[in-house]
Design a protein around this motif. Structure first.
Motif, PDB file in Angstrom:
ATOM      1  N   GLU A   1       3.625 -12.215  -3.076  1.00 53.15           N
ATOM      2  CA  GLU A   1       3.382 -11.718  -1.721  1.00 53.15           C
ATOM      3  C   GLU A   1       2.734 -10.326  -1.766  1.00 53.15           C
ATOM      4  OE1 GLU A   1       5.999 -12.309   2.092  1.00 53.15           O
ATOM      5  OE2 GLU A   1       7.188 -12.666   0.292  1.00 53.15           O
ATOM      6  N   ILE A   2       1.808 -10.099  -0.840  1.00 52.14           N
ATOM      7  CA  ILE A   2       1.113  -8.803  -0.780  1.00 52.14           C
ATOM      8  C   ILE A   2       1.325  -8.196   0.605  1.00 52.14           C
ATOM      9  CG2 ILE A   2      -1.179  -7.695  -0.790  1.00 52.14           C
ATOM     10  CD1 ILE A   2      -2.097  -9.718  -2.790  1.00 52.14           C
ATOM     11  N   PHE A   3       1.564  -6.915   0.635  1.00 58.16           N
ATOM     12  CA  PHE A   3       1.706  -6.210   1.915  1.00 58.16           C
ATOM     13  C   PHE A   3       0.689  -5.085   1.989  1.00 58.16           C
ATOM     14  CE2 PHE A   3       5.753  -7.651   0.248  1.00 58.16           C
ATOM     15  CZ  PHE A   3       6.022  -8.654   1.167  1.00 58.16           C
ATOM     16  N   ILE A   4       0.299  -4.757   3.215  1.00 53.08           N
ATOM     17  CA  ILE A   4      -0.636  -3.650   3.409  1.00 53.08           C
ATOM     18  C   ILE A   4       0.110  -2.515   4.086  1.00 53.08           C
ATOM     19  CG2 ILE A   4      -2.843  -2.957   4.429  1.00 53.08           C
ATOM     20  CD1 ILE A   4      -3.531  -6.028   4.462  1.00 53.08           C
ATOM     21  N   LEU A   5       0.009  -1.342   3.505  1.00 51.10           N
ATOM     22  CA  LEU A   5       0.724  -0.178   4.025  1.00 51.10           C
ATOM     23  C   LEU A   5      -0.262   0.771   4.703  1.00 51.10           C
ATOM     24  CD1 LEU A   5       2.775   0.686   0.772  1.00 51.10           C
ATOM     25  CD2 LEU A   5       3.357  -0.970   2.554  1.00 51.10           C
ATOM     26  N   SER A   6       0.179   1.386   5.807  1.00 50.60           N
ATOM     27  CA  SER A   6      -0.647   2.418   6.446  1.00 50.60           C
ATOM     28  C   SER A   6      -0.366   3.737   5.747  1.00 50.60           C
ATOM     29  CB  SER A   6      -0.314   2.515   7.936  1.00 50.60           C
ATOM     30  OG  SER A   6      -0.768   1.366   8.603  1.00 50.60           O
ATOM     31  N   GLY A   7      -0.892   3.858   4.578  1.00 45.92           N
ATOM     32  CA  GLY A   7      -0.709   5.061   3.763  1.00 45.92           C
ATOM     33  C   GLY A   7      -1.640   4.933   2.580  1.00 45.92           C
ATOM     34  N   SER A   8      -2.045   6.030   1.979  1.00 45.13           N
ATOM     35  CA  SER A   8      -2.993   5.966   0.860  1.00 45.13           C
ATOM     36  C   SER A   8      -2.309   5.394  -0.386  1.00 45.13           C
ATOM     37  CB  SER A   8      -3.575   7.355   0.602  1.00 45.13           C
ATOM     38  OG  SER A   8      -2.600   8.168  -0.007  1.00 45.13           O
ATOM     39  N   GLY A   9      -3.065   5.291  -1.465  1.00 46.82           N
ATOM     40  CA  GLY A   9      -2.570   4.682  -2.705  1.00 46.82           C
ATOM     41  C   GLY A   9      -1.213   5.213  -3.152  1.00 46.82           C
ATOM     42  N   THR A  10      -0.996   6.490  -2.976  1.00 48.22           N
ATOM     43  CA  THR A  10       0.259   7.096  -3.430  1.00 48.22           C
ATOM     44  C   THR A  10       1.458   6.517  -2.685  1.00 48.22           C
ATOM     45  OG1 THR A  10      -0.995   9.103  -3.925  1.00 48.22           O
ATOM     46  CG2 THR A  10       1.406   9.325  -3.856  1.00 48.22           C
ATOM     47  N   SER A  11       1.276   6.113  -1.431  1.00 45.07           N
ATOM     48  CA  SER A  11       2.415   5.539  -0.695  1.00 45.07           C
ATOM     49  C   SER A  11       2.824   4.218  -1.339  1.00 45.07           C
ATOM     50  CB  SER A  11       2.099   5.375   0.792  1.00 45.07           C
ATOM     51  OG  SER A  11       1.119   4.387   0.989  1.00 45.07           O
ATOM     52  N   ALA A  12       1.847   3.450  -1.815  1.00 44.98           N
ATOM     53  CA  ALA A  12       2.191   2.187  -2.488  1.00 44.98           C
ATOM     54  C   ALA A  12       2.840   2.461  -3.842  1.00 44.98           C
ATOM     55  CB  ALA A  12       0.935   1.331  -2.652  1.00 44.98           C
TER      56      ALA A  12
ATOM     57  N   ASP B   1      -0.584   0.560 -11.530  1.00 36.52           N
ATOM     58  CA  ASP B   1      -1.502   1.169 -10.572  1.00 36.52           C
ATOM     59  C   ASP B   1      -2.887   0.567 -10.820  1.00 36.52           C
ATOM     60  OD1 ASP B   1      -3.615   2.874  -9.734  1.00 36.52           O
ATOM     61  OD2 ASP B   1      -2.340   4.645  -9.780  1.00 36.52           O
ATOM     62  N   GLY B   2      -3.343  -0.201  -9.819  1.00 40.29           N
ATOM     63  CA  GLY B   2      -4.695  -0.761  -9.914  1.00 40.29           C
ATOM     64  C   GLY B   2      -5.580  -0.121  -8.849  1.00 40.29           C
ATOM     65  N   VAL B   3      -5.253   1.117  -8.504  1.00 46.40           N
ATOM     66  CA  VAL B   3      -5.899   1.781  -7.360  1.00 46.40           C
ATOM     67  C   VAL B   3      -7.420   1.817  -7.521  1.00 46.40           C
ATOM     68  CG1 VAL B   3      -6.130   3.991  -6.121  1.00 46.40           C
ATOM     69  CG2 VAL B   3      -3.866   3.086  -6.627  1.00 46.40           C
ATOM     70  N   THR B   4      -7.900   2.098  -8.757  1.00 52.41           N
ATOM     71  CA  THR B   4      -9.359   2.144  -8.939  1.00 52.41           C
ATOM     72  C   THR B   4      -9.868   1.017  -9.838  1.00 52.41           C
ATOM     73  OG1 THR B   4      -9.037   3.852 -10.632  1.00 52.41           O
ATOM     74  CG2 THR B   4      -9.698   4.594  -8.440  1.00 52.41           C
ATOM     75  N   SER B   5      -9.111  -0.087  -9.922  1.00 52.90           N
ATOM     76  CA  SER B   5      -9.644  -1.243 -10.657  1.00 52.90           C
ATOM     77  C   SER B   5      -9.695  -2.490  -9.773  1.00 52.90           C
ATOM     78  CB  SER B   5      -8.846  -1.512 -11.935  1.00 52.90           C
ATOM     79  OG  SER B   5      -7.482  -1.724 -11.658  1.00 52.90           O
ATOM     80  N   ILE B   6      -8.670  -2.723  -8.987  1.00 57.72           N
ATOM     81  CA  ILE B   6      -8.620  -3.961  -8.202  1.00 57.72           C
ATOM     82  C   ILE B   6      -9.776  -3.986  -7.194  1.00 57.72           C
ATOM     83  CG2 ILE B   6      -7.266  -5.281  -6.510  1.00 57.72           C
ATOM     84  CD1 ILE B   6      -4.738  -4.282  -8.004  1.00 57.72           C
ATOM     85  N   GLY B   7     -10.532  -5.074  -7.222  1.00 59.86           N
ATOM     86  CA  GLY B   7     -11.687  -5.204  -6.326  1.00 59.86           C
ATOM     87  C   GLY B   7     -12.986  -4.762  -6.977  1.00 59.86           C
ATOM     88  N   GLY B   8     -12.897  -4.186  -8.190  1.00 57.49           N
ATOM     89  CA  GLY B   8     -14.103  -3.725  -8.878  1.00 57.49           C
ATOM     90  C   GLY B   8     -14.096  -4.100 -10.355  1.00 57.49           C
TER      91      GLY B   8
ATOM     92  N   VAL C   1      -3.152  -1.076  -4.864  1.00 57.24           N
ATOM     93  CA  VAL C   1      -4.572  -0.714  -4.745  1.00 57.24           C
ATOM     94  C   VAL C   1      -4.742   0.173  -3.510  1.00 57.24           C
ATOM     95  CG1 VAL C   1      -5.289  -2.698  -3.306  1.00 57.24           C
ATOM     96  CG2 VAL C   1      -6.935  -1.657  -4.863  1.00 57.24           C
ATOM     97  N   GLY C   2      -5.808   0.969  -3.495  1.00 58.88           N
ATOM     98  CA  GLY C   2      -6.114   1.809  -2.335  1.00 58.88           C
ATOM     99  C   GLY C   2      -7.360   1.295  -1.632  1.00 58.88           C
ATOM    100  N   SER C   3      -7.474   1.577  -0.335  1.00 60.11           N
ATOM    101  CA  SER C   3      -8.599   1.034   0.442  1.00 60.11           C
ATOM    102  C   SER C   3      -9.933   1.709   0.141  1.00 60.11           C
ATOM    103  CB  SER C   3      -8.284   1.176   1.940  1.00 60.11           C
ATOM    104  OG  SER C   3      -8.007   2.534   2.271  1.00 60.11           O
ATOM    105  N   GLN C   4      -9.889   2.982  -0.291  1.00 58.18           N
ATOM    106  CA  GLN C   4     -11.113   3.802  -0.333  1.00 58.18           C
ATOM    107  C   GLN C   4     -11.809   3.820  -1.687  1.00 58.18           C
ATOM    108  OE1 GLN C   4      -8.068   4.831  -0.857  1.00 58.18           O
ATOM    109  NE2 GLN C   4      -7.892   6.905  -1.651  1.00 58.18           N
TER     110      GLN C   4
ATOM    111  N   PRO D   1     -10.520   5.637   3.618  1.00 55.72           N
ATOM    112  CA  PRO D   1      -9.178   5.914   3.091  1.00 55.72           C
ATOM    113  C   PRO D   1      -8.101   5.715   4.147  1.00 55.72           C
ATOM    114  CG  PRO D   1     -10.408   7.970   3.391  1.00 55.72           C
ATOM    115  CD  PRO D   1     -11.346   6.846   3.728  1.00 55.72           C
ATOM    116  N   GLY D   2      -6.876   5.491   3.686  1.00 44.40           N
ATOM    117  CA  GLY D   2      -5.742   5.449   4.621  1.00 44.40           C
ATOM    118  C   GLY D   2      -4.862   4.232   4.500  1.00 44.40           C
ATOM    119  N   LEU D   3      -5.349   3.180   3.812  1.00 42.21           N
ATOM    120  CA  LEU D   3      -4.501   1.998   3.612  1.00 42.21           C
ATOM    121  C   LEU D   3      -4.312   1.755   2.117  1.00 42.21           C
ATOM    122  CD1 LEU D   3      -5.898  -0.692   6.118  1.00 42.21           C
ATOM    123  CD2 LEU D   3      -4.146   1.043   6.524  1.00 42.21           C
ATOM    124  N   SER D   4      -3.235   1.051   1.804  1.00 42.80           N
ATOM    125  CA  SER D   4      -3.031   0.603   0.426  1.00 42.80           C
ATOM    126  C   SER D   4      -2.375  -0.766   0.486  1.00 42.80           C
ATOM    127  CB  SER D   4      -2.144   1.592  -0.330  1.00 42.80           C
ATOM    128  OG  SER D   4      -0.947   1.818   0.383  1.00 42.80           O
ATOM    129  N   ALA D   5      -2.393  -1.471  -0.636  1.00 44.83           N
ATOM    130  CA  ALA D   5      -1.754  -2.795  -0.680  1.00 44.83           C
ATOM    131  C   ALA D   5      -0.906  -2.892  -1.933  1.00 44.83           C
ATOM    132  CB  ALA D   5      -2.817  -3.893  -0.656  1.00 44.83           C
TER     133      ALA D   5
END
Ligand SMILES: Cc1ncc(COP(=O)(O)O)c(C=O)c1O
Length: 384
Positions: free
Chosen positions: A59-70, A167-174, A189-192, A199-203
Motif C-alpha cells: 500500500e502507498i500513501f501520499i503525505l502533504s509534506g516534503s520528503g522528510t515527512s515521509a 529513501d528513494g527520494v531522488t531515485s523513484i520515478g527516474g 519519494v518526494g514530489s519535486q 515540492p510539498g508532497l511525498s509518498a
C-alpha cells in the motif's frame, strides 16, 4: 540580474526541478472538497501510478509534506525508545535518517565519509553486533551523487530479520527501484525530484512486515494506520494540499505516457551526458565507487576545480541563466552538483554545459569551450 533573466532561470539543481506547463496549469483548477468523489479519484489514480513507479503491491500513501515527512513517518511508526535502528550514512540524507532516529529510538550509526561508497561487510558487522529492528539507507545520496547498493542491503536486512527502510527520494520515478523484488519494507519519494511535480508532497509504501511491526507509540499527524484507514475510502486523514495533488496527478500521468522504462533510460542518458562532459573538460567526479555502487543517474557531483570559487562558478553560471547546486554541509565550496531529474531533455543539458564551459573558461580552468558539449552530444544522440 534583470527581472527577465530571473524569471527564466533554468533550475538544474537536484530538486525542485523545472515544472512542465501542463503540470503548473493543473494547480490552477478550482478548489474541491477533500471528502468528495472528485478528490477520491485524484488520490486513487496517483496511488495507482505510484505503485508502478515503486514496483510494489504494498500500500502507498501520499503525505502533504516534503520528503522528510515521509522519512519521519517511516521511523516514527516503526521504532520506539526500546528499538534500535541501524542508520547507514554516507552523505547528508543518510545522516538525516540517523537524526530522525535519535528523536524516536536507539541508533547504531554506520558512517562512511561523505562521497565514499558503502562497505557491505561493515554494515553486516553492525547487524551482527546489535539486535536491530530496522535498517535505513538512502538509495540515491543526493548530497554526494552516489547510488548506494539498495538491493544488497535488502538481502542483508532479510538475513538479519530487519525492517528495510529506503529513501528513494531522488531515485523513484527516474531510476530503477524494485520495492518488492528488493524487499524494501518502507520506501519514500518526494514530489519535486524525478517525478517532476512542485515540492510539498511525498509518498510512502508500507509492506505487510512493516504493518506487523508498528511501534506502540507513533506520531499523531504521520500515523500510518490513520492513513490506511482513510485510504480505504480514497481519502487522507487530514486536509490534503489539493492544488499539489492536482499537479502530482498530472506529473504522474506524464510519466505513464512516457513509460517508466523510457523515462529511466532518459535519466540515465542525461546523467551520462553530463558525466562525459565533465570527463572531457578534465574535471573530477566527486564520489568514490566500489563494486556495489555507481554514479547517480539523477545528480552529478563534481570536485570544484582549484582555480575557481563556489561563488565564481555558480554565480557565473547564474548570470548566464542557469542555476546549479553547491555542496551541502561539510562539502560547501568543495563540490558542485548538476541535477538531471524530471521532465528535461537535450536542451536543458546543452544550455547547462554551455554556461558551465563559459564560466570555467572565464576563470582559466579550461583554455577553450566546446569539448564538454561535444562529448555530451555524442551521448545525447542515443535519446529518442
Ligand atoms: C535523498 C534525499 N532524501 C531526502 C530529502 C529531503 O527531502 P525534502 O527536502 O523534500 O524534505 C532530499 C532532498 O533533497 C533528498 O535528496
Amino acid at each position: 540580474m534583470n527581472a527577465h533573466m530571473k524569471d527564466d532561470l533554468l533550475l538544474m539543481i537536484p530538486g525542485p526541478v523545472p515544472v512542465a506547463e501542463r503540470i503548473l496549469r493543473a494547480m490552477a483548477k478550482p478548489m474541491i472538497g477533500h471528502r468528495g468523489k472528485e478528490f477520491g479519484e485524484v488520490y486513487r489514480e496517483c496511488r495507482e501510478i505510484l505503485a508502478s513507479l515503486f514496483q510494489t503491491r504494498n500500500e502507498i500513501f501520499i503525505l502533504s509534506g516534503s520528503g522528510t515527512s515521509a522519512m519521519e513517518a517511516a521511523i516514527g511508526n516503526l521504532l520506539g525508545p526500546e528499538d534500535t535502528l541501524v542508520a547507514v550514512e554516507n552523505g547528508k540524507f543518510g545522516g538525516r535518517f540517523r537524526e530522525i532516529g535519535e528523536s524516536y529510538c536507539q541508533v547504531e550509526a554506520v558512517k562512511f565519509n561523505w562521497g565514499s561508497p558503502i562497505d557491505l561487510d561493515v554494515v553486516e558487522e553492525a547487524l551482527e553486533r546489535v539486535d536491530a529492528k530496522a535498517i535505513s539507507i538512502v538509495h540515491n545520496e543526493t548530497s554526494t551523487g552516489i547510488k548506494n547498493p539498495a538491493q544488497e542491503i535488502g538481502k542483508l536486512a532479510r538475513k538479519h530479520d530487519c525492517i528495510f527502510i529506503m529513501d528513494g527520494v531522488t531515485s523513484i520515478g527516474g531510476d530503477l527501484v524494485e520495492v518488492d523484488r528488493w524487499g524494501v519494507d518502507i520506501a519514500v519519494v518526494g514530489s519535486q525530484k524525478c517525478i517532476g511535480a512542485p515540492p510539498g508532497l511525498s509518498a510512502i509504501s508500507v509492506s505487510e512486515k512493516a504493518w506487523d511491526s508498528l511501534s506502540e507509540k507513533r506520531p499523531y499527524y504521520l500515523d500510518l494506520p490513520s492513513y490506511r484507514k482513510s485510504a480505504a475510502k480514497n481519502q487522507t486523514p487530514y486536509t490534503p494540499a489539493i492544488p499539489l495533488f492536482y499537479a502530482f496527478q498530472e506529473a504522474l500521468r506524464m510519466i505513464r505516457e512516457e513509460g517508466l522504462e523510457e523515462r529511466i533510460r532518459r535519466h540515465a542518458l542525461l546523467s551520462q551526458a553530463v558525466r562525459s562532459a565533465i570527463e572531457a573538460l578534465g574535471l573530477r567526479m566527486f564520489p568514490r565507487l566500489n563494486s556495489v555502487s555507481s554514479y547517480s543517474n539523477t545528480v552529478t557531483a563534481v570536485e570544484m576545480p582549484p582555480e575557481v570559487t563556489d561563488e565564481g562558478l555558480r554565480g557565473g553560471m547564474k548570470k548566464l541563466g542557469v542555476q546549479i547546486s553547491g555542496g551541502q554541509g561539510e562539502l560547501a565550496g568543495k563540490i558542485f552538483r548538476i541535477g538531471t531529474m524530471g521532465n528535461i531533455n537535450h536542451r536543458e543539458i546543452l544550455t547547462t554545459l554551455q554556461a558551465l564551459e563559459l564560466t570555467l573558461k572565464k576563470h582559466g580552468v579550461i583554455p577553450s569551450t566546446g569539448r564538454g558539449i561535444e562529448a555530451a552530444t555524442e551521448v545525447l544522440e542515443e535519446l529518442n
